[in-house]
Design a protein around this motif. Structure first.
Motif, PDB file in Angstrom:
ATOM      1  N   ALA A   1     -59.414  20.836  58.504  1.00  0.00           N
ATOM      2  CA  ALA A   1     -58.004  19.665  58.560  1.00  0.00           C
ATOM      3  C   ALA A   1     -57.823  19.918  60.167  1.00  0.00           C
ATOM      4  O   ALA A   1     -57.024  21.006  60.564  1.00  0.00           O
ATOM      5  CB  ALA A   1     -57.482  19.961  57.511  1.00  0.00           C
ATOM      6  N   GLU A   2     -57.742  18.494  61.030  1.00  0.00           N
ATOM      7  CA  GLU A   2     -56.655  18.744  61.927  1.00  0.00           C
ATOM      8  C   GLU A   2     -56.115  17.397  61.876  1.00  0.00           C
ATOM      9  O   GLU A   2     -55.785  16.737  61.100  1.00  0.00           O
ATOM     10  CB  GLU A   2     -57.825  18.149  62.785  1.00  0.00           C
ATOM     11  CG  GLU A   2     -57.926  18.732  64.288  1.00  0.00           C
ATOM     12  CD  GLU A   2     -58.621  17.611  65.470  1.00  0.00           C
ATOM     13  OE1 GLU A   2     -57.779  17.273  66.623  1.00  0.00           O
ATOM     14  OE2 GLU A   2     -59.545  17.776  65.073  1.00  0.00           O
ATOM     15  N   LYS A   3     -55.153  18.459  62.352  1.00  0.00           N
ATOM     16  CA  LYS A   3     -53.957  17.520  62.848  1.00  0.00           C
ATOM     17  C   LYS A   3     -53.120  16.312  63.383  1.00  0.00           C
ATOM     18  O   LYS A   3     -53.338  17.366  64.866  1.00  0.00           O
ATOM     19  CB  LYS A   3     -51.967  18.671  62.639  1.00  0.00           C
ATOM     20  CG  LYS A   3     -50.727  17.673  62.254  1.00  0.00           C
ATOM     21  CD  LYS A   3     -49.974  19.089  62.200  1.00  0.00           C
ATOM     22  CE  LYS A   3     -48.926  18.129  61.072  1.00  0.00           C
ATOM     23  NZ  LYS A   3     -47.383  19.187  61.134  1.00  0.00           N
ATOM     24  N   LEU A   4     -53.115  15.613  63.071  1.00  0.00           N
ATOM     25  CA  LEU A   4     -52.810  14.132  64.479  1.00  0.00           C
ATOM     26  C   LEU A   4     -51.743  13.442  64.184  1.00  0.00           C
ATOM     27  O   LEU A   4     -50.719  13.785  63.055  1.00  0.00           O
ATOM     28  CB  LEU A   4     -53.771  12.988  64.656  1.00  0.00           C
ATOM     29  CG  LEU A   4     -55.279  13.315  64.105  1.00  0.00           C
ATOM     30  CD1 LEU A   4     -56.607  12.837  64.234  1.00  0.00           C
ATOM     31  CD2 LEU A   4     -55.571  14.248  65.795  1.00  0.00           C
ATOM     32  N   SER A   5     -51.115  13.076  64.798  1.00  0.00           N
ATOM     33  CA  SER A   5     -49.649  11.616  65.407  1.00  0.00           C
ATOM     34  C   SER A   5     -50.823  10.382  65.403  1.00  0.00           C
ATOM     35  O   SER A   5     -51.557  10.305  66.599  1.00  0.00           O
ATOM     36  CB  SER A   5     -49.354  12.661  66.442  1.00  0.00           C
ATOM     37  OG  SER A   5     -48.278  11.767  66.411  1.00  0.00           O
ATOM     38  N   VAL A   6     -49.826   9.907  64.625  1.00  0.00           N
ATOM     39  CA  VAL A   6     -50.382   8.376  64.278  1.00  0.00           C
ATOM     40  C   VAL A   6     -50.062   7.590  64.656  1.00  0.00           C
ATOM     41  O   VAL A   6     -48.643   7.540  63.303  1.00  0.00           O
ATOM     42  CB  VAL A   6     -51.290   8.529  63.311  1.00  0.00           C
ATOM     43  CG1 VAL A   6     -51.454   6.539  62.937  1.00  0.00           C
ATOM     44  CG2 VAL A   6     -52.756   8.681  62.651  1.00  0.00           C
ATOM     45  N   THR A   7     -48.856   6.584  65.022  1.00  0.00           N
ATOM     46  CA  THR A   7     -48.241   5.929  65.192  1.00  0.00           C
ATOM     47  C   THR A   7     -48.560   4.269  64.422  1.00  0.00           C
ATOM     48  O   THR A   7     -49.977   3.675  64.917  1.00  0.00           O
ATOM     49  CB  THR A   7     -47.883   5.290  66.985  1.00  0.00           C
ATOM     50  OG1 THR A   7     -47.308   6.785  67.311  1.00  0.00           O
ATOM     51  CG2 THR A   7     -46.866   4.316  66.649  1.00  0.00           C
ATOM     52  N   VAL A   8     -48.101   3.633  63.733  1.00  0.00           N
ATOM     53  CA  VAL A   8     -48.802   2.508  62.632  1.00  0.00           C
ATOM     54  C   VAL A   8     -46.642   1.588  63.093  1.00  0.00           C
ATOM     55  O   VAL A   8     -46.327   2.072  63.115  1.00  0.00           O
ATOM     56  CB  VAL A   8     -49.025   2.912  61.808  1.00  0.00           C
ATOM     57  CG1 VAL A   8     -50.163   3.716  61.670  1.00  0.00           C
ATOM     58  CG2 VAL A   8     -47.634   3.292  60.988  1.00  0.00           C
ATOM     59  N   THR A   9     -47.427   0.463  62.728  1.00  0.00           N
ATOM     60  CA  THR A   9     -46.474  -0.417  62.582  1.00  0.00           C
ATOM     61  C   THR A   9     -45.163  -0.341  61.787  1.00  0.00           C
ATOM     62  O   THR A   9     -45.742   1.230  60.593  1.00  0.00           O
ATOM     63  CB  THR A   9     -46.696  -2.036  62.376  1.00  0.00           C
ATOM     64  OG1 THR A   9     -47.466  -1.936  60.857  1.00  0.00           O
ATOM     65  CG2 THR A   9     -47.828  -2.328  63.897  1.00  0.00           C
ATOM     66  N   PRO A  10     -44.114  -1.017  61.121  1.00  0.00           N
ATOM     67  CA  PRO A  10     -43.704  -0.692  60.005  1.00  0.00           C
ATOM     68  C   PRO A  10     -44.249  -1.880  58.833  1.00  0.00           C
ATOM     69  O   PRO A  10     -43.871  -0.878  58.353  1.00  0.00           O
ATOM     70  CB  PRO A  10     -42.093  -1.549  60.858  1.00  0.00           C
ATOM     71  CG  PRO A  10     -42.021  -1.442  62.150  1.00  0.00           C
ATOM     72  CD  PRO A  10     -43.545  -1.250  62.590  1.00  0.00           C
ATOM     73  N   ALA A  11     -44.928  -2.275  58.956  1.00  0.00           N
ATOM     74  CA  ALA A  11     -45.274  -3.190  58.309  1.00  0.00           C
ATOM     75  C   ALA A  11     -46.450  -2.197  57.233  1.00  0.00           C
ATOM     76  O   ALA A  11     -46.456  -1.535  55.759  1.00  0.00           O
ATOM     77  CB  ALA A  11     -46.369  -4.704  57.566  1.00  0.00           C
ATOM     78  N   MET A  12     -47.438  -1.427  57.850  1.00  0.00           N
ATOM     79  CA  MET A  12     -48.159  -0.339  57.720  1.00  0.00           C
ATOM     80  C   MET A  12     -47.561   0.855  56.985  1.00  0.00           C
ATOM     81  O   MET A  12     -48.302   1.918  55.872  1.00  0.00           O
ATOM     82  CB  MET A  12     -48.749  -0.380  59.100  1.00  0.00           C
ATOM     83  CG  MET A  12     -50.035  -1.179  59.336  1.00  0.00           C
ATOM     84  SD  MET A  12     -51.462  -0.469  60.773  1.00  0.00           S
ATOM     85  CE  MET A  12     -51.834  -1.565  61.376  1.00  0.00           C
ATOM     86  N   ALA A  13     -46.368   1.315  57.984  1.00  0.00           N
ATOM     87  CA  ALA A  13     -45.672   2.718  57.586  1.00  0.00           C
ATOM     88  C   ALA A  13     -45.399   2.320  56.088  1.00  0.00           C
ATOM     89  O   ALA A  13     -44.955   3.090  55.076  1.00  0.00           O
ATOM     90  CB  ALA A  13     -44.808   2.655  58.441  1.00  0.00           C
ATOM     91  N   ARG A  14     -44.737   0.674  55.891  1.00  0.00           N
ATOM     92  CA  ARG A  14     -43.491   0.731  54.161  1.00  0.00           C
ATOM     93  C   ARG A  14     -44.807   0.893  53.883  1.00  0.00           C
ATOM     94  O   ARG A  14     -44.947   1.100  52.277  1.00  0.00           O
ATOM     95  CB  ARG A  14     -43.138  -0.740  54.616  1.00  0.00           C
ATOM     96  CG  ARG A  14     -42.773  -0.899  53.416  1.00  0.00           C
ATOM     97  CD  ARG A  14     -41.350  -2.660  53.874  1.00  0.00           C
ATOM     98  NE  ARG A  14     -42.440  -3.459  54.116  1.00  0.00           N
ATOM     99  CZ  ARG A  14     -42.377  -3.817  55.621  1.00  0.00           C
ATOM    100  NH1 ARG A  14     -40.635  -3.148  56.368  1.00  0.00           N
ATOM    101  NH2 ARG A  14     -42.595  -4.986  56.087  1.00  0.00           N
ATOM    102  N   MET A  15     -45.987  -0.123  53.693  1.00  0.00           N
ATOM    103  CA  MET A  15     -47.270  -0.025  53.606  1.00  0.00           C
ATOM    104  C   MET A  15     -47.947   1.596  52.552  1.00  0.00           C
ATOM    105  O   MET A  15     -47.794   1.698  51.635  1.00  0.00           O
ATOM    106  CB  MET A  15     -48.855  -0.590  52.982  1.00  0.00           C
ATOM    107  CG  MET A  15     -49.720  -0.477  52.164  1.00  0.00           C
ATOM    108  SD  MET A  15     -51.148  -2.077  52.809  1.00  0.00           S
ATOM    109  CE  MET A  15     -51.550  -0.525  54.484  1.00  0.00           C
TER     110      MET A  15
END
Length: 96
Positions: free
Chosen positions: A4-18
């Protein structure tokens, strides 16, 4: 299985909530699992799209390479009319 490779991903608040909701309702064990499932679905969608495009391209190519003559409706009617006129009618006119 690949490492596995660790990544940092930024999502919208709606995506984070989902993502959080899917983990909280027990559908997934972690946010990483949600993201991996989404990426697998995206990969399937991309593959299916590529297959559809290949099929369309093959049909277009076959159509372009088709050696049959292209006729307009008027040209076709004219040819059919000439063809039909070559042969006498088989209808018995005396019965009318």
């Amino acid at each position: 299985m690949e490492a596995a490779e660790k990544l940092s991903v930024t999502v919208t608040p709606a995506m984070a909530r989902m993502i959080r909701e899917r983990v909280e309702d027990g559908s997934f064990g972690s946010a990483s699992e949600v993201i991996r499932a989404a990426l697998r679905a995206f990969q399937r969608e991309e593959e299916e799209h590529a297959e559809r495009m290949a099929s369309i391209r093959a049909r277009v190519k076959a159509s372009i390479e088709d050696t049959r003559p292209n006729l307009t409706a008027a040209e076709l009617r004219g040819r059919l009319k000439k063809f039909v006129e070559q042969y006498p009618s088989r209808v018995d006119d005396s019965a009318a």
